[in-house]
Design an enzyme around this catalytic site. Structure first.
Site, PDB file in Angstrom:
ATOM      1  N   ARG A  48       1.231  -0.588  -0.070  1.00  0.00           N
ATOM      2  CA  ARG A  48       0.164   0.322  -0.125  1.00  0.00           C
ATOM      3  C   ARG A  48       1.265   1.409  -0.256  1.00  0.00           C
ATOM      4  NH1 ARG A  48      -2.212   4.570   0.326  1.00  0.00           N
ATOM      5  NH2 ARG A  48      -4.446   4.571   0.819  1.00  0.00           N
ATOM      6  N   GLU A  56     -11.420   5.479  -5.825  1.00  0.00           N
ATOM      7  CA  GLU A  56     -11.186   4.043  -5.600  1.00  0.00           C
ATOM      8  C   GLU A  56     -11.502   3.920  -7.053  1.00  0.00           C
ATOM      9  OE1 GLU A  56     -11.324   2.463  -3.025  1.00  0.00           O
ATOM     10  OE2 GLU A  56     -10.721   4.098  -1.518  1.00  0.00           O
ATOM     11  N   ARG A  90      -0.836  -5.269   4.773  1.00  0.00           N
ATOM     12  CA  ARG A  90      -0.566  -4.904   3.574  1.00  0.00           C
ATOM     13  C   ARG A  90       0.805  -4.276   4.032  1.00  0.00           C
ATOM     14  NH1 ARG A  90      -5.112  -1.944   0.509  1.00  0.00           N
ATOM     15  NH2 ARG A  90      -5.364  -0.595   2.768  1.00  0.00           N
TER      16      ARG A  90
END
Length: 169
Positions: A48, A56, A90
């Site tokens: 990430r 998004e 992540r």
């Protein structure tokens, strides 16, 4: 130190994630701020991008952000400077292609926001410059921050769930 505390420390270390450096090839671009890197040991790491928040996938500029990130690093060997892991496990990190900070390039191109909790002033400056130049998503005077987009989506999902009552017979 007792076995319990040793095990607890090992678990905490694993949960907090890796701090350091990872080198590998980018094998998947999930969206404008999440990628998968395959290291030399053939282990996949979901990364990430630290300090940024990209639109998004279903949001305006989401696909453009993903495509731009792919154009920069897909299939290429990168270096990831990591700090920790997020709640989704992540790796939180800054990706470098050579000496180029890819996270920063996303903000400079106007295809990601500076993450609201980022303490790195470089990202705030880059966002301000992209906004002033109306680059990427900043061409839209009503661009919606991804965190607000996610919040609205959760609210809509809750409303839909509350409105859908089961049939009672």
């Amino acid at each position: 130190m007792g076995k319990f505390w040793m095990a607890a420390l090992l678990l905490l270390g694993a949960w907090c994630g890796m701090a350091g450096e990872l080198v590998g090839r980018v094998v998947h671009i999930a969206d404008g701020d999440t990628v998968t890197v395959l290291d030399a040991a053939k282990t996949q790491h979901r990364i990430r991008l630290l300090d940024i928040d990209a639109p998004e996938s279903k949001q305006a500029f989401g696909q453009k952000s993903k495509a731009y990130l792919a154009s920069l690093i897909a299939g290429k060997e990168v270096r990831v400077e990591s700090s920790s892991r997020d709640k989704y496990r992540r790796v939180l990190g800054t990706i470098f292609l050579g000496e180029t900070n890819v996270n920063l390039k996303m903000v400079e191109a106007g295809l990601a926001w500076r993450y609201v909790h980022s303490k790195n002033p470089v990202y705030g400056k880059a966002e301000a410059e992209a906004r002033a130049a109306r680059k990427g998503l900043w061409a839209d005077p009503h661009a919606v921050n991804p965190s607000e987009f996610r919040k609205a989506a959760r609210k809509a999902a809750r409303r839909a769930k509350e409105g859908a009552s089961p049939d009672k017979k």
